[in-house]
Design a protein around this motif. Structure first.
Motif, short mmCIF file in Angstrom:
data_model
loop_
_atom_site.label_atom_id
_atom_site.label_comp_id
_atom_site.label_asym_id
_atom_site.label_seq_id
_atom_site.Cartn_x
_atom_site.Cartn_y
_atom_site.Cartn_z
N LEU A 25 0.83 -1.21 0.00
CA LEU A 25 0.00 0.00 0.00
C LEU A 25 0.86 1.25 0.00
O LEU A 25 0.59 2.21 -0.73
CB LEU A 25 -0.93 -0.01 1.22
CG LEU A 25 -1.92 1.13 1.33
CD1 LEU A 25 -2.85 1.18 0.12
CD2 LEU A 25 -2.72 1.03 2.61
N ARG A 26 1.94 1.26 0.81
CA ARG A 26 2.85 2.41 0.86
C ARG A 26 3.50 2.63 -0.49
O ARG A 26 3.63 3.78 -0.96
CB ARG A 26 3.89 2.15 1.95
CG ARG A 26 4.36 3.37 2.63
CD ARG A 26 5.30 3.14 3.81
NE ARG A 26 6.08 1.93 3.79
CZ ARG A 26 5.93 0.90 4.62
NH1 ARG A 26 4.99 0.93 5.54
NH2 ARG A 26 6.71 -0.17 4.55
N GLU A 27 3.94 1.58 -1.15
CA GLU A 27 4.56 1.71 -2.47
C GLU A 27 3.57 2.23 -3.50
O GLU A 27 3.91 3.07 -4.33
CB GLU A 27 5.14 0.37 -2.91
CG GLU A 27 6.37 -0.04 -2.13
CD GLU A 27 6.85 -1.44 -2.47
OE1 GLU A 27 6.24 -2.09 -3.35
OE2 GLU A 27 7.85 -1.88 -1.86
N GLN A 28 2.32 1.74 -3.42
CA GLN A 28 1.29 2.20 -4.35
C GLN A 28 1.02 3.69 -4.15
O GLN A 28 0.92 4.45 -5.11
CB GLN A 28 0.00 1.40 -4.16
CG GLN A 28 -1.12 1.82 -5.08
CD GLN A 28 -2.43 1.08 -4.76
OE1 GLN A 28 -2.49 0.26 -3.86
NE2 GLN A 28 -3.46 1.39 -5.52
N GLN A 29 0.90 4.12 -2.90
CA GLN A 29 0.66 5.53 -2.62
C GLN A 29 1.85 6.38 -3.07
O GLN A 29 1.67 7.49 -3.58
CB GLN A 29 0.40 5.73 -1.13
CG GLN A 29 -0.93 5.21 -0.67
CD GLN A 29 -1.11 5.28 0.84
OE1 GLN A 29 -0.14 5.39 1.59
NE2 GLN A 29 -2.36 5.18 1.28
N GLY A 30 3.05 5.85 -2.90
CA GLY A 30 4.24 6.57 -3.36
C GLY A 30 4.23 6.76 -4.87
O GLY A 30 4.58 7.84 -5.37
N GLU A 31 3.83 5.72 -5.60
CA GLU A 31 3.74 5.83 -7.06
C GLU A 31 2.68 6.85 -7.47
O GLU A 31 2.88 7.62 -8.41
CB GLU A 31 3.45 4.46 -7.68
CG GLU A 31 4.60 3.48 -7.57
CD GLU A 31 5.84 3.94 -8.31
OE1 GLU A 31 5.71 4.50 -9.42
OE2 GLU A 31 6.95 3.73 -7.78
#
Length: 133
Positions: A25-31
């Protein structure tokens, strides 16, 4: 004892799974944030390019019309078409300095007179609303 071990292993597996989900989820939000900021910066660059183009067009118009060219006599004169034949046309501008004023004008040898001092008004409470001027 094996029940305790199985419970601990299930709890640990749940924590590992939750940690992996949070990381994804953190990686998706970062993208998503990266994509939004890229879009924003692209728009900023486009706006800056339009501004630069506008300023260049205005400069070109100014030099083509003669406004940007100054001769030894000072700034170019301008007489709007609609006011050329009206009364007062050609009169001095109300914003032009009067002769003998402005920077470099000779100063008078006579000292300037200040406002006369008035006796204190007994009704004046000092709030500044009873100014004589």
């Amino acid at each position: 004892m094996s029940d305790d071990m199985a419970g601990m292993k299930a709890g640990l597996d749940g924590l590992v799974r939750e940690q992996a989900e949070r990381r994804a989820l953190r990686e998706q939000q970062g993208e998503e944030i990266k994509a939004k900021s890229q879009e924003y910066m692209t728009k900023q660059v486009q706006a800056a390019e339009r501004y630069v183009q506008h300023v260049r067009e205005m400069a070109n118009r100014k030099t083509k019309s003669g406004w940007g060219v100054r001769d030894a006599g000072g700034p170019p004169s301008f007489e709007p078409e609609g006011f050329a034949g009206e009364p007062g046309a050609g009169a001095a501008s109300p914003f032009a300095p009067t002769p003998g004023t402005g920077p470099g004008a000779p100063t008078s040898a006579e000292p300037r007179r200040g406002r006369r001092h008035r006796a204190a008004d007994p009704d004046d409470d000092g709030d500044g609303f009873n100014n004589p001027w």
